[in-house]
Motif scaffolding. Sequence first.
Motif, PDB file in Angstrom:
ATOM      1  N   LEU B 240      11.193  -6.013   2.033  1.00  0.00           N
ATOM      2  CA  LEU B 240      11.687  -6.394   0.707  1.00  0.00           C
ATOM      3  C   LEU B 240      12.183  -7.833   0.638  1.00  0.00           C
ATOM      4  CD1 LEU B 240      13.520  -3.159  -0.374  1.00  0.00           C
ATOM      5  CD2 LEU B 240      11.252  -3.951  -0.988  1.00  0.00           C
ATOM      6  N   THR B 241      12.428  -8.496   1.774  1.00  0.00           N
ATOM      7  CA  THR B 241      12.921  -9.866   1.713  1.00  0.00           C
ATOM      8  C   THR B 241      11.848 -10.869   2.105  1.00  0.00           C
ATOM      9  OG1 THR B 241      13.753  -9.679   3.961  1.00  0.00           O
ATOM     10  CG2 THR B 241      15.319  -9.267   2.202  1.00  0.00           C
ATOM     11  N   GLY B 242      10.676 -10.391   2.451  1.00  0.00           N
ATOM     12  CA  GLY B 242       9.642 -11.307   2.921  1.00  0.00           C
ATOM     13  C   GLY B 242       8.491 -11.438   1.955  1.00  0.00           C
ATOM     14  N   THR B 243       7.327 -11.715   2.518  1.00  0.00           N
ATOM     15  CA  THR B 243       6.152 -11.945   1.694  1.00  0.00           C
ATOM     16  C   THR B 243       5.489 -10.640   1.248  1.00  0.00           C
ATOM     17  OG1 THR B 243       4.909 -12.134   3.729  1.00  0.00           O
ATOM     18  CG2 THR B 243       5.609 -14.173   2.728  1.00  0.00           C
ATOM     19  N   CYS B 244       5.763  -9.505   1.943  1.00  0.00           N
ATOM     20  CA  CYS B 244       5.025  -8.258   1.663  1.00  0.00           C
ATOM     21  C   CYS B 244       5.130  -7.863   0.196  1.00  0.00           C
ATOM     22  CB  CYS B 244       5.568  -7.108   2.508  1.00  0.00           C
ATOM     23  SG  CYS B 244       5.729  -7.457   4.237  1.00  0.00           S
ATOM     24  N   MET B 245       6.406  -7.892  -0.307  1.00  0.00           N
ATOM     25  CA  MET B 245       6.623  -7.342  -1.646  1.00  0.00           C
ATOM     26  C   MET B 245       6.116  -8.264  -2.757  1.00  0.00           C
ATOM     27  SD  MET B 245       9.641  -8.576  -3.484  1.00  0.00           S
ATOM     28  CE  MET B 245      10.847  -7.297  -3.748  1.00  0.00           C
ATOM     29  N   MET B 246       5.618  -9.443  -2.398  1.00  0.00           N
ATOM     30  CA  MET B 246       5.017 -10.285  -3.428  1.00  0.00           C
ATOM     31  C   MET B 246       3.684  -9.692  -3.900  1.00  0.00           C
ATOM     32  SD  MET B 246       7.025 -12.865  -4.028  1.00  0.00           S
ATOM     33  CE  MET B 246       6.080 -14.197  -4.772  1.00  0.00           C
ATOM     34  N   CYS B 247       3.045  -8.863  -3.074  1.00  0.00           N
ATOM     35  CA  CYS B 247       1.727  -8.328  -3.435  1.00  0.00           C
ATOM     36  C   CYS B 247       1.675  -6.803  -3.458  1.00  0.00           C
ATOM     37  CB  CYS B 247       0.656  -8.823  -2.460  1.00  0.00           C
ATOM     38  SG  CYS B 247       0.323 -10.577  -2.579  1.00  0.00           S
ATOM     39  N   HIS B 248       2.556  -6.123  -2.669  1.00  0.00           N
ATOM     40  CA  HIS B 248       2.416  -4.676  -2.515  1.00  0.00           C
ATOM     41  C   HIS B 248       3.523  -3.924  -3.239  1.00  0.00           C
ATOM     42  CE1 HIS B 248      -0.819  -4.838   0.433  1.00  0.00           C
ATOM     43  NE2 HIS B 248      -0.177  -5.822   1.036  1.00  0.00           N
ATOM     44  N   ALA B 249       3.266  -2.667  -3.534  1.00  0.00           N
ATOM     45  CA  ALA B 249       4.249  -1.809  -4.186  1.00  0.00           C
ATOM     46  C   ALA B 249       4.568  -0.626  -3.292  1.00  0.00           C
ATOM     47  CB  ALA B 249       3.702  -1.308  -5.522  1.00  0.00           C
ATOM     48  N   ILE B 250       5.833  -0.232  -3.273  1.00  0.00           N
ATOM     49  CA  ILE B 250       6.240   1.028  -2.652  1.00  0.00           C
ATOM     50  C   ILE B 250       7.132   1.726  -3.668  1.00  0.00           C
ATOM     51  CG2 ILE B 250       7.550   2.126  -0.801  1.00  0.00           C
ATOM     52  CD1 ILE B 250       6.777  -0.115   1.047  1.00  0.00           C
ATOM     53  N   ALA B 251       6.685   2.846  -4.215  1.00  0.00           N
ATOM     54  CA  ALA B 251       7.484   3.561  -5.218  1.00  0.00           C
ATOM     55  C   ALA B 251       8.810   3.980  -4.595  1.00  0.00           C
ATOM     56  CB  ALA B 251       6.714   4.778  -5.709  1.00  0.00           C
ATOM     57  N   GLY B 252       9.896   3.823  -5.331  1.00  0.00           N
ATOM     58  CA  GLY B 252      11.201   4.165  -4.809  1.00  0.00           C
ATOM     59  C   GLY B 252      11.937   2.964  -4.247  1.00  0.00           C
ATOM     60  N   THR B 253      11.287   1.793  -4.196  1.00  0.00           N
ATOM     61  CA  THR B 253      11.923   0.545  -3.762  1.00  0.00           C
ATOM     62  C   THR B 253      11.681  -0.496  -4.853  1.00  0.00           C
ATOM     63  OG1 THR B 253      10.016  -0.514  -2.731  1.00  0.00           O
ATOM     64  CG2 THR B 253      11.211   1.092  -1.394  1.00  0.00           C
ATOM     65  N   PRO B 254      12.355  -1.659  -4.778  1.00  0.00           N
ATOM     66  CA  PRO B 254      12.091  -2.702  -5.790  1.00  0.00           C
ATOM     67  C   PRO B 254      10.696  -3.306  -5.695  1.00  0.00           C
ATOM     68  CG  PRO B 254      14.192  -3.088  -4.672  1.00  0.00           C
ATOM     69  CD  PRO B 254      13.485  -2.026  -3.895  1.00  0.00           C
ATOM     70  N   ALA B 255       9.962  -3.042  -4.624  1.00  0.00           N
ATOM     71  CA  ALA B 255       8.622  -3.620  -4.487  1.00  0.00           C
ATOM     72  C   ALA B 255       7.690  -2.977  -5.505  1.00  0.00           C
ATOM     73  CB  ALA B 255       8.099  -3.417  -3.067  1.00  0.00           C
ATOM     74  N   GLY B 256       7.147  -3.778  -6.411  1.00  0.00           N
ATOM     75  CA  GLY B 256       6.298  -3.208  -7.452  1.00  0.00           C
ATOM     76  C   GLY B 256       5.102  -4.070  -7.789  1.00  0.00           C
ATOM     77  N   ALA B 257       4.726  -4.991  -6.896  1.00  0.00           N
ATOM     78  CA  ALA B 257       3.613  -5.892  -7.194  1.00  0.00           C
ATOM     79  C   ALA B 257       2.289  -5.142  -7.071  1.00  0.00           C
ATOM     80  CB  ALA B 257       3.642  -7.083  -6.248  1.00  0.00           C
ATOM     81  N   ARG B 258       1.306  -5.586  -7.801  1.00  0.00           N
ATOM     82  CA  ARG B 258       0.030  -4.869  -7.855  1.00  0.00           C
ATOM     83  C   ARG B 258      -1.139  -5.708  -7.367  1.00  0.00           C
ATOM     84  NH1 ARG B 258       1.155   0.064  -7.370  1.00  0.00           N
ATOM     85  NH2 ARG B 258       2.634   0.881  -8.846  1.00  0.00           N
ATOM     86  N   ALA B 259      -0.876  -6.807  -6.657  1.00  0.00           N
ATOM     87  CA  ALA B 259      -1.982  -7.647  -6.201  1.00  0.00           C
ATOM     88  C   ALA B 259      -2.688  -7.026  -4.995  1.00  0.00           C
ATOM     89  CB  ALA B 259      -1.481  -9.039  -5.852  1.00  0.00           C
ATOM     90  N   GLY B 260      -1.965  -6.191  -4.223  1.00  0.00           N
ATOM     91  CA  GLY B 260      -2.565  -5.537  -3.065  1.00  0.00           C
ATOM     92  C   GLY B 260      -2.441  -4.027  -3.215  1.00  0.00           C
ATOM     93  N   PRO B 261      -2.990  -3.265  -2.259  1.00  0.00           N
ATOM     94  CA  PRO B 261      -2.950  -1.804  -2.355  1.00  0.00           C
ATOM     95  C   PRO B 261      -1.520  -1.251  -2.385  1.00  0.00           C
ATOM     96  CG  PRO B 261      -4.486  -2.499  -0.651  1.00  0.00           C
ATOM     97  CD  PRO B 261      -3.769  -3.728  -1.109  1.00  0.00           C
TER      98      PRO B 261
END
Lengths: 181, 321
Positions: B240-261
């Motif tokens: 959540l603090t790195g580059t991963c969440m700029m593209c990926h989503a994990i439901a239940g966390t703030p990560a919600g990007a849709r550029a990657g799977p």
Amino acid sequence: MRALLVLIGLAVALGGCDREERKLAKLPSAAPSPATGERRGDLQPGQKGSGLEQTTSSRSFDGKNAFELAQGKRLFRWYNCSGCHSMGGGGMGPALMDNRWIYGHEPDDIYRTIMEGRPNGMPSFRGRIPDAQVWQIVGYIRSISGLAPKAAAPGRNDGLAVTRPENERERATPRNAPGSG
Amino acid sequence: MQGLHDVLQPAGPAAAHIATLWWLTLAICAAVFIAILVAFLIALVRAPRADAATPPDLAPLGSAEPRTRLVVSIAVACSIVGLLLLLAGSIAADRALARMPEDDALHIQVTGHQWWWDVIYDDPQPSRRFQTANEIHIPVGRPVLLSLQSGDVIHSFWVPNLAGKKDLIPGHILTLRLQADKAGTYRGQCAEFCGLQHAFMGFEVIAESPQAFAAWSDAQREPAHAPSDPGTTRGHDLFLTGTCMMCHAIAGTPAGARAGPDLTHVASRKWLAAGAVPNDPEHLAAWIRDPGQFKPGAQMPPHAVPKDELDALVAYLETLR
């Protein structure tokens, strides 16, 4: 005889053609060097943190490479630059398609703006976007106001086109705001 | 990527109609081929023998070929019958495909990206929608209605055992109907050249019993749970603090990007990177570090992360079952 001369001339001319090199993303071989520049804004997208990746100061800007500019355009959408700057026309953030640059139009200026953030809203993307991708975005941002060569600037949109394609834009003579870097 | 990948072993009605048409075409073409070979052999037998010493026969034709009109009429009639049979078979297959039942169909939206598949299971109740990638589970015996879109360039959705190809055109939504009658794993593949990694843009369709499908989809609807032990918590924070969440989503966390799977249940999937890499901790770590070693040109950037951070990240992603 004349046909032969034309053929030779054509062969010589074609010999000058060069296929553009597509640089694929590679794992940085050297250990990341300490980040340069100081962070101007306090904002960071998402939760604050050190980030997965340290910023390296490898300057890999190539504003003449069509592939790099096209990737920059894709990333401009992916990383939601368009959320504030729209498709270049501006919104919550300043417009990028005019000739007015608050913090400078040189590639290094734009790089610093993205990496360190700027006061009044521009977040710092240090540790969020890999260095090579930031340089691709820098190239694309310059193409929005026609600062990239027409032969390299993107000519199409993946989505609905709302403006003229970047390779049809007139070059806007950059005018930096006084007292800015 | 292993798995069945065969047009001639249809596992559902759509593929069966296409296989029937294929066999009809093969039979007619074989008959034409044999007829031509037989005619050729007859001509060979009838021709006078000649050797190097024989002078070339330059004399004008003495008498006309007998029964020309009859022979030509038979050949034309055979051609017309053969072509009409093919036409009728094609129309019949098309009509059968267009009239596939849609009652109680499962609605799935598939979006092609360079170079992976985004899969959304639609539901009239919005809270029951869920998103996954590169792996499509369907219940046996129930019609499936796929809405196909593209995120960038033209792709083509093809599961040879279940249905014909359908292109994914940017700016259009196209539908494909299919149904699996036999449980099993069927491989699918992008069938329209779409860039550097077109060949590694595969997916799997897993046809299972309605009970197994219901259990799978209920598990997929669950958001990711917060990690409990320190190792996976560190991975969660790094994500959540790195580059991963700029593209990926994990439901239940703030990560919600849709550029990657979508990675909400990434560890439950059999393959990484659209069928290119087996999904186990070693390959996952290698993939995060340098995706280009498996798929040169993949949109995911390489990450020179220290070993301990990479291990924590992989440990966290492995909890996403």
